[in-house]
Design a protein around this motif. Structure first.
Motif, PDB file in Angstrom:
ATOM      1  N   GLU A   1     -40.865  57.041-118.270  1.00 50.06           N
ATOM      2  CA  GLU A   1     -42.315  57.193-118.380  1.00 50.06           C
ATOM      3  C   GLU A   1     -42.836  58.154-117.321  1.00 50.06           C
ATOM      4  O   GLU A   1     -42.261  58.286-116.247  1.00 50.06           O
ATOM      5  N   SER A   2     -43.921  58.826-117.673  1.00 50.90           N
ATOM      6  CA  SER A   2     -44.606  59.665-116.699  1.00 50.90           C
ATOM      7  C   SER A   2     -45.350  58.767-115.728  1.00 50.90           C
ATOM      8  O   SER A   2     -45.928  57.754-116.119  1.00 50.90           O
ATOM      9  N   THR A   3     -45.329  59.132-114.463  1.00 55.86           N
ATOM     10  CA  THR A   3     -46.075  58.357-113.463  1.00 55.86           C
ATOM     11  C   THR A   3     -47.416  58.995-113.133  1.00 55.86           C
ATOM     12  O   THR A   3     -48.180  58.442-112.343  1.00 55.86           O
ATOM     13  N   ASN A   4     -47.692  60.148-113.745  1.00 52.17           N
ATOM     14  CA  ASN A   4     -48.901  60.908-113.425  1.00 52.17           C
ATOM     15  C   ASN A   4     -50.091  60.440-114.254  1.00 52.17           C
ATOM     16  O   ASN A   4     -50.099  60.618-115.479  1.00 52.17           O
ATOM     17  N   ALA A   5     -51.086  59.861-113.598  1.00 46.72           N
ATOM     18  CA  ALA A   5     -52.238  59.290-114.305  1.00 46.72           C
ATOM     19  C   ALA A   5     -52.948  60.301-115.212  1.00 46.72           C
ATOM     20  O   ALA A   5     -53.304  59.955-116.350  1.00 46.72           O
ATOM     21  N   PRO A   6     -53.187  61.553-114.774  1.00 46.34           N
ATOM     22  CA  PRO A   6     -53.871  62.507-115.660  1.00 46.34           C
ATOM     23  C   PRO A   6     -53.092  62.770-116.952  1.00 46.34           C
ATOM     24  O   PRO A   6     -53.686  62.892-118.028  1.00 46.34           O
ATOM     25  N   ILE A   7     -51.774  62.853-116.847  1.00 47.52           N
ATOM     26  CA  ILE A   7     -50.950  63.086-118.037  1.00 47.52           C
ATOM     27  C   ILE A   7     -50.994  61.868-118.957  1.00 47.52           C
ATOM     28  O   ILE A   7     -51.123  62.001-120.184  1.00 47.52           O
ATOM     29  N   LYS A   8     -50.896  60.686-118.383  1.00 48.08           N
ATOM     30  CA  LYS A   8     -50.929  59.462-119.177  1.00 48.08           C
ATOM     31  C   LYS A   8     -52.263  59.330-119.917  1.00 48.08           C
ATOM     32  O   LYS A   8     -52.304  58.982-121.105  1.00 48.08           O
ATOM     33  N   GLU A   9     -53.338  59.635-119.221  1.00 42.10           N
ATOM     34  CA  GLU A   9     -54.657  59.545-119.844  1.00 42.10           C
ATOM     35  C   GLU A   9     -54.794  60.561-120.971  1.00 42.10           C
ATOM     36  O   GLU A   9     -55.347  60.262-122.031  1.00 42.10           O
ATOM     37  N   HIS A  10     -54.276  61.771-120.747  1.00 36.61           N
ATOM     38  CA  HIS A  10     -54.396  62.826-121.752  1.00 36.61           C
ATOM     39  C   HIS A  10     -53.541  62.529-122.992  1.00 36.61           C
ATOM     40  O   HIS A  10     -53.987  62.747-124.127  1.00 36.61           O
ATOM     41  N   MET A  11     -52.336  62.018-122.795  1.00 35.70           N
ATOM     42  CA  MET A  11     -51.443  61.768-123.925  1.00 35.70           C
ATOM     43  C   MET A  11     -51.839  60.515-124.691  1.00 35.70           C
ATOM     44  O   MET A  11     -51.688  60.449-125.921  1.00 35.70           O
ATOM     45  N   GLY A  12     -52.338  59.508-123.999  1.00 35.34           N
ATOM     46  CA  GLY A  12     -52.822  58.308-124.666  1.00 35.34           C
ATOM     47  C   GLY A  12     -51.742  57.545-125.403  1.00 35.34           C
ATOM     48  O   GLY A  12     -50.568  57.554-125.021  1.00 35.34           O
TER      49      GLY A  12
END
Length: 402
Positions: free
Chosen positions: A275-286
């Motif tokens: 999993e990605s640990t980067n909050a901006p990426i997680k929010e963008h990918m949803g």
């Protein structure tokens, strides 16, 4: 094709599904080699319910094969787009404090590469510095999914509504690593070593025990003892050992990361979670209705290897139980090096001629399903399989050596 006969627990779960399906009809579904698309959907629903209730009827990899085949016919089927529901015979459902989604799956290194490309693409879309992308890798526990908010312990349910199983903590269930409550999602698991040494002759598989821990009825005394001795725990995902690094490091060291994570804990696992640990990426990918796009589970396709038995020795467990151990020529399979095989019954060693010089074929379907199909020399045929629903066959516990 083997004939499947459901036990009383499985029958009660199937009846709870309200599928307008007779028990004999259900048994024929798992016995038959051919299915209509409607029958295949029903088979998937029954298999999923039995697995999540602690009474599996088929192996994980068999279920995945059926699931992937069904996707080719009806990729937009609601069953495929939502979290696979669980079925418990008792208890009412309650709303979860936070959604618990399933995890998308990959079965090859190429699929993992494609997933990392989606992560990189998402980063570029939001002008996120790609040098700062971090991927976290953890073992994928093969237990009973639950969520602990510090007050209540919930089952995952359908991802939105689950069941209150706080009674598991009231029975003495501890949090792994002596941690406190309220650490969110995790799984109820039992130590592999304890199960193999103490409970493997009484229970077909560890999921039977996980189901017993949360059941409303009185807990089996052997299961209660396992809880009291700390062999059964709730393991929050946040406490798992992990590897964290860049995408470049992940792809270049994938085999070593796989083996390291596989050997990091004394619990059943059925893959790795990336999993990605980067909050901006997680929010963008949803996420979809079923899983997060920034997360994926890696499960290994079936691999096999021919392995020579060096010798058979015995080992004594801490409970005094003596088991035969086949020492093997160290062989790498699916990222792990196999060097020993604990055979739980001496009669099977004698009957099947497992001794120095015997050549056996190991088949691994996923990270945990190791099967000895046969010896490939002219010696006695072997047919040892790690199938939880085949209680009459010898179960093997392959110990990994780095």
């Amino acid at each position: 094709m083997s004939k499947y006969i459901f036990n009383d627990n499985q029958i009660a779960i199937i009846e709870k599904l309200d599928l307008n399906l007779g028990i004999e009809e259900a048994e024929k579904l798992f016995t038959s080699d051919e299915h209509s698309w409607e029958e295949l959907e029903t088979l998937l629903k029954v298999a999923n319910a039995l697995y999540r209730s602690g009474y599996p009827i088929i192996e994980d990899e068999t279920y995945d094969e059926y699931l992937n085949y069904f996707k080719t016919h009806d990729p937009d089927n609601p069953y495929l787009l939502n979290v696979e529901p669980e079925v418990l015979i008792d208890s009412k459902t309650v709303r979860l404090p936070k959604k618990m989604l399933s995890t998308d799956k990959a079965y090859s290194f190429e699929e993992i590469k494609k997933w990392t490309e989606r992560i990189t693409k998402a980063a570029s879309e939001i002008d996120f510095d790609q040098n700062l992308i971090r991927i976290r890798v953890t073992p994928k526990l093969d237990g009973y999914a639950a969520y602990d908010d510090g007050i209540t312990l919930y089952t995952r349910g359908d991802g939105t509504r689950g069941q209150d199983i706080t009674r598991a903590f009231e029975r003495g269930l501890k949090v792994a690593k002596n941690a406190g409550r309220g650490l969110g999602p995790g799984e109820i698991v039992i130590k592999k070593s304890y199960f193999n040494e103490v409970l493997s002759e009484k229970f077909e598989n560890s999921r039977n025990i996980q189901a017993a821990i949360i059941a409303e009825k009185k807990v089996d005394e052997d299961v209660q003892k396992a809880i009291d001795e700390g062999a059964c725990v709730f393991y929050p995902f946040s406490l798992l050992d992990n590897w964290t690094g860049s995408i470049e490091e992940l792809l270049s060291k994938f085999d070593s990361i796989l083996e390291s994570m596989w050997n990091s804990i004394d619990f059943d696992i059925d893959g790795l979670v990336l999993e990605s640990t980067n909050a901006p990426i997680k929010e963008h990918m949803g996420s979809t209705r079923k899983f997060h796009r920034w997360q994926i589970a890696f499960k290994v396709n079936e691999e096999s290897a021919e392995v020579e038995v060096l010798k058979v020795v015995h080992q004594t467990s801490r409970t005094g139980r003596v088991s035969p151990v086949a020492e093997l020529v160290p062989t790498k399979l699916s990222g792990a090096t196999l060097s020993r095989a604990t055979v739980h019954h001496y009669n099977m060693v004698k009957t099947n001629g497992v001794g120095p010089g015997a050549i056996i074929k190991l088949v691994r379907s996923g990270l945990v399903g190791v099967t000895i199909h046969s010896n490939v020399s002219s010696r006695t045929q072997l047919d040892f399989q790690m199938h939880s629903n085949v209680s009459s066959r010898t179960q093997l516990d392959f110990q990994m050596a780095v």
